[in-house]
Design an enzyme around this catalytic site. Structure first.
Site, PDB file in Angstrom:
ATOM      1  N   HIS A 170       0.787  -1.224   0.000  1.00 45.40           N
ATOM      2  CA  HIS A 170       0.000   0.000   0.000  1.00 45.40           C
ATOM      3  C   HIS A 170       0.828   1.288   0.000  1.00 45.40           C
ATOM      4  CE1 HIS A 170      -3.320   2.578   0.382  1.00 45.40           C
ATOM      5  NE2 HIS A 170      -3.610   2.437   1.649  1.00 45.40           N
TER       6      HIS A 170
ATOM      7  N   SER B  24      -8.650  12.287  -1.613  1.00 44.78           N
ATOM      8  CA  SER B  24      -7.589  12.175  -2.610  1.00 44.78           C
ATOM      9  C   SER B  24      -6.995  13.535  -2.962  1.00 44.78           C
ATOM     10  CB  SER B  24      -8.129  11.510  -3.877  1.00 44.78           C
ATOM     11  OG  SER B  24      -7.143  11.486  -4.887  1.00 44.78           O
TER      12      SER B  24
END
Length: 351
Positions: free
Chosen positions: A192, A309
């Site tokens: 990740h 984001s």
């Protein structure tokens, strides 16, 4: 866009004090032309570009069949060279020390170099007997069976189920690992720190579209596979200290697998279209519902992590939004049984 380029060019190197990200795009090395295939805990180098030409799907399939056949023949023999992948499941400082021990031999250095520079990893898993799970589950309907199956599939992608199954069929430092099981179960496991989940999701959707497009194409003549080089098996020199660490890694990983509880709920009453129909964001809808459910149980809100984001900005990754706001608390209190708000009031308040 930075994260898309890193998916197939990055690697996480373990460190005693701190890990390090290595990106082949920033180095002077030649771009890799191979993937690593792991089958029966054994690792093979599969060149996907031969004589400056990409291998076709049929050629790749032929090479994968070669790898699977050889790994089955070598399993449980002195030619197995298996189980080194378990070391990547150790705590990072312990794996870093084991890596340094492996590096003392030039053969191992070559093996690790091939893994670190590969484009991605393909894990050819054995079929898992999911009926061997510890708990006794009484299923009342097909929906519950579906949830149990999804749970089992997720666990296989996450950790391979056990050291007796496919947990050694992984190399957890590599960014992208595509998992394909003998029973048709497939998915991926990704590291990740390189990229956010949405990047991997969009990659997966692109793959599904590509597969569907190729499926609709007419048949064509299969290119010759006679002159393809045989995939090279990575052969490790394993010292006694490394063997001891592999044994410890196996038992430690199995203990952590046993300690993990996972329950998959398949909600079928409505999907993302309903929040959109009432002019709310599906993400916001879910976040408020999580707060609502927690309040019902604990009579208070809890600090949560909602990702925001920032990929539109240079080197942007993700920021954090806290959903436990005063406005959320006010609406949740209005939804309690002793509230004087009507259904219409609650809906207007929510919107």
């Amino acid at each position: 866009m930075e994260q898309y380029y890193r998916l197939f060019s990055s690697y996480r190197v373990p460190g005693i004090d701190q890990d390090k990200q290595v990106n082949s795009n920033n180095s002077l090395l030649v771009e890799p032309e191979h993937v690593i295939v792991i089958s029966r805990n054994q690792m093979f180098v599969l060149d996907v570009i031969v004589n400056f030409t990409r291998l076709s799907e049929d050629q790749l399939y032929h090479q994968l069949k070669r790898i699977k056949r050889q790994s089955e023949e070598d399993e449980n023999t002195s030619n197995g060279f298996a189980d080194v992948g378990f070391l990547t499941s150790l705590p990072r400082n312990e794996w870093a020390k084991a890596r340094l021990e492996l590096f003392r031999d030039s053969t191992n250095r070559d093996c690790i170099d091939m893994i670190e520079r590969c484009i991605f990893i393909v894990c050819l898993d054995k079929k898992v007997n999911h009926n061997s799970n510890k708990e006794n589950v009484i299923l009342e309907n097909e929906s519950e069976m579906s949830s149990i199956q999804m749970r089992d599939y997720v666990l296989q992608m996450l950790h391979g189920c056990s050291s007796e199954d496919n947990s050694g069929n992984r190399w957890f430092d590599k960014t992208m690992q595509f998992v394909i099981s003998e029973d048709g179960v497939c998915g991926l496991n990704y590291e990740h720190s390189i990229a956010e989940g949405i990047v991997v999701i969009q990659l997966s959707e692109h793959l599904f579209r590509y597969i569907e497009e190729k499926r609709k194409q007419k048949l064509y003549r299969m290119p010759s596979i006679c002159e393809l080089p045989v995939p090279r098996k990575l052969r490790w020199i394993v010292s006694e200290p490394i063997s001891a660490q592999i044994r410890e890694a196996k038992s430690s990983f199995d203990r952590r697998i046993d300690d993990l509880d996972l329950f998959v709920v398949k909600f079928e009453k409505f999907g993302r279209d309903f929040p959109k129909m009432i002019k709310t964001s599906p993400d916001s809808f879910i976040q408020v519902m999580l707060q609502f459910a927690y309040y019902r149980v604990h009579n208070c809100l809890v600090s949560t992590y909602e990702s925001a984001s920032t990929r539109r900005f240079r080197h942007g990754r993700v920021d954090n939004i806290r959903a436990n706001s005063c406005e959320a608390l006010a609406w949740i209190k209005s939804m309690q049984p002793n509230s004087t708000f009507t259904v219409i009031n609650n809906f207007d308040f929510f919107i």
